[in-house]
Scaffold this active site. Structure first.
Site, PDB file in Angstrom:
ATOM      1  N   THR A 158      47.329  41.815  35.827  1.00 42.16           N
ATOM      2  CA  THR A 158      46.751  40.492  35.596  1.00 42.16           C
ATOM      3  C   THR A 158      46.731  40.132  34.116  1.00 42.16           C
ATOM      4  OG1 THR A 158      44.700  39.204  35.748  1.00 42.16           O
ATOM      5  CG2 THR A 158      44.463  41.565  35.554  1.00 42.16           C
ATOM      6  N   TYR A 212      36.965  43.129  35.705  1.00 46.96           N
ATOM      7  CA  TYR A 212      38.194  42.934  36.479  1.00 46.96           C
ATOM      8  C   TYR A 212      39.414  43.266  35.631  1.00 46.96           C
ATOM      9  CZ  TYR A 212      42.119  40.466  38.598  1.00 46.96           C
ATOM     10  OH  TYR A 212      43.355  40.147  39.112  1.00 46.96           O
TER      11      TYR A 212
END
Length: 336
Positions: A124, A148
Site C-alpha cells: 500500500t 495499517y
C-alpha cells in the site's frame, strides 16, 4: 504476457473472495492460469469467487495452508487477505499487526515449506506515510503514520529477508486508492460499511446513504480536501498478473513498485465526478479530519510502467465511477 503454462502449477489467491482479490482471480483465469482461492470469509463472499477457481475456506495463518499448497501444486501466491481500514488501525492496532503482519508471517512460512517460488504481495501507499514530495517514488522514505501502513511495511521487510534466505522471489505492489468494478459485472466492491470514497458516493447515489462525509477541508491542497491517486481495480488486477509474469521471467530478482495512475483528485473532485455520472447532486457533509490521513498521496508510476508488461486501460475518473455505480446497482438487484 507470459503464457500461463510456464508457471507449471497453480496460483493461490488469498483473500480471493474479497474486493481486489476477486478481481485478481478473474484476471488470472482470463489469462489462462489455474487458480485456488483461500479465504476465511470474514469480510469476503463465497459467491464472489469465479466458478473456474478452486475454493478453500481457510485462514491464511492456518498451518494446513501448507497442505493446500502441496495438494494444488501451487507455484505462486498472490496475497490480498488482511484488514484495510486506516482509522480502525489507529484505534485497534493489534488487530492489524495480527491480521496483516503475524498472519502473513505464517503464510510465508507455509510457502517456504511448500517450496513456492513466487510471491506477489498486496502492499500500500500507506507505507510512505506523509511523503516529503508528491508524486512519491519507490525510493522515497517509508515512514508510515498509521498501523495499517506499518503492518504492510513489516511484511515487505519479511519478504525481503525471506527471499534472501530461500529460493523465492517477490513483487510488492504499493497501490493507491482502488475503485471501480469489473466491466463485465462479475465482481465489485461488496463490503458492507466500506470506507472507500467512491464506494460510499455511489451508495449515496443509489439511496443507500443520505450523504457523503468529507473528512477535512483544511488540508494544504487546491480545495482543502484530501487528494488521492485512484486506480481502477481491474487495471490493478492485471498489474498483479503482469508482475507474476515478470517474476517467472526473472528468477532470483524481486521488485517493489507503485501501482497508480500518477495523478490525483481531491475528495470534492471525485464527488463532482459522481454528480456528472449520475446527473444528480450528492449531499456532502463536512467533518473533521480522520486520524492517519495524509493531505496528498499520488504515485510516480514510471517504475511499474518500465518494469512489467502493464499499461493502464481504464485511467478515466468518470469511467471508474461509472463502473462502480453499475456494480452498486447490480448489488441492489441482487438484494445486497
Amino acid at each position: 504476457m507470459t503464457d500461463a503454462v510456464t508457471l507449471d502449477g497453480k496460483v493461490m489467491v488469498t483473500g480471493g473472495a474479497g474486493y481486489i482479490g476477486s478481481h485478481a482471480v478473474l484476471a488470472l483465469l482470463d489469462a489462462g492460469y489455474e487458480v485456488v482461492v483461500i479465504d476465511n470469509l470474514v469480510t469476503g463472499f463465497d459467491w464472489a469467487v469465479d466458478g473456474r477457481a478452486a475454493f478453500v475456506e481457510m485462514a491464511v495463518e492456518d498451518p494446513r495452508v501448507a497442505d493446500v499448497l502441496a495438494e494444488h501444486n501451487v507455484r505462486a501466491i498472490m496475497h490480498f487477505a488482511g484488514s484495510v481500514v486506516v482509522p480502525e488501525s489507529v484505534s485497534d492496532p493489534l488487530k492489524y499487526y495480527r491480521n496483516n503482519t503475524a498472519a502473513t508471517r505464517s503464510l510465508i512460512e507455509s510457502a517456504v515449506k511448500a517450496g513456492v517460488p513466487h510471491f506477489i504481495f498486496s502492499s500500500t501507499a500507506a507505507t510512505y506515510g506523509t511523503p516529503e514530495r508528491v508524486p512519491v517514488t519507490e525510493t522515497d522514505p517509508t515512514v508510515p503514520i498509521n498501523p495499517y501502513g506499518m503492518s504492510k511495511l513489516m511484511t515487505e521487510a519479511m519478504l525481503r529477508d525471506v527471499s534472501a534466505a530461500h529460493p523465492m522471489n517477490y513483487a510488492a505492489l504499493r497501490y493507491f486508492n482502488v475503485a471501480g468494478a469489473d466491466q463485465q459485472g462479475r465482481s465489485g466492491q461488496s463490503t458492507v460499511g466500506a470506507t472507500h470514497l467512491i464506494k460510499i458516493a455511489v451508495e449515496a447515489a443509489t439511496g443507500k446513504r443520505a450523504a457523503v462525509s468529507v473528512f477535512g477541508d483544511d488540508f494544504d491542497t487546491r480545495d482543502g480536501t484530501g487528494v488521492r491517486d485512484y486506480i481502477h481495480v481491474s487495471d490493478l488486477a492485471e498489474a498483479h498478473v503482469a508482475a507474476l509474469a515478470w517474476l517467472v521471467e526473472h528468477p532470483g530478482e524481486s521488485v517493489t513498485l507503485n501501482a497508480g495512475y500518477g495523478r490525483g483528485f481531491s475528495v470534492l473532485e471525485v464527488l463532482d465526478s459522481v454528480d456528472r455520472v449520475t446527473n444528480m447532486t450528492i449531499e456532502r457533509k463536512m467533518e473533521g479530519r480522520r486520524a492517519g490521513d495524509p493531505a496528498e498521496l499520488i504515485s510516480n508510476n514510471a517504475a511499474i510502467l518500465a518494469t512489467i508488461d502493464w499499461t493502464p486501460k481504464r485511467a478515466d475518473l468518470d469511467g471508474v465511477v461509472r463502473d462502480a455505480l453499475a456494480w452498486e446497482r447490480k448489488l441492489g438487484e441482487m438484494g445486497r
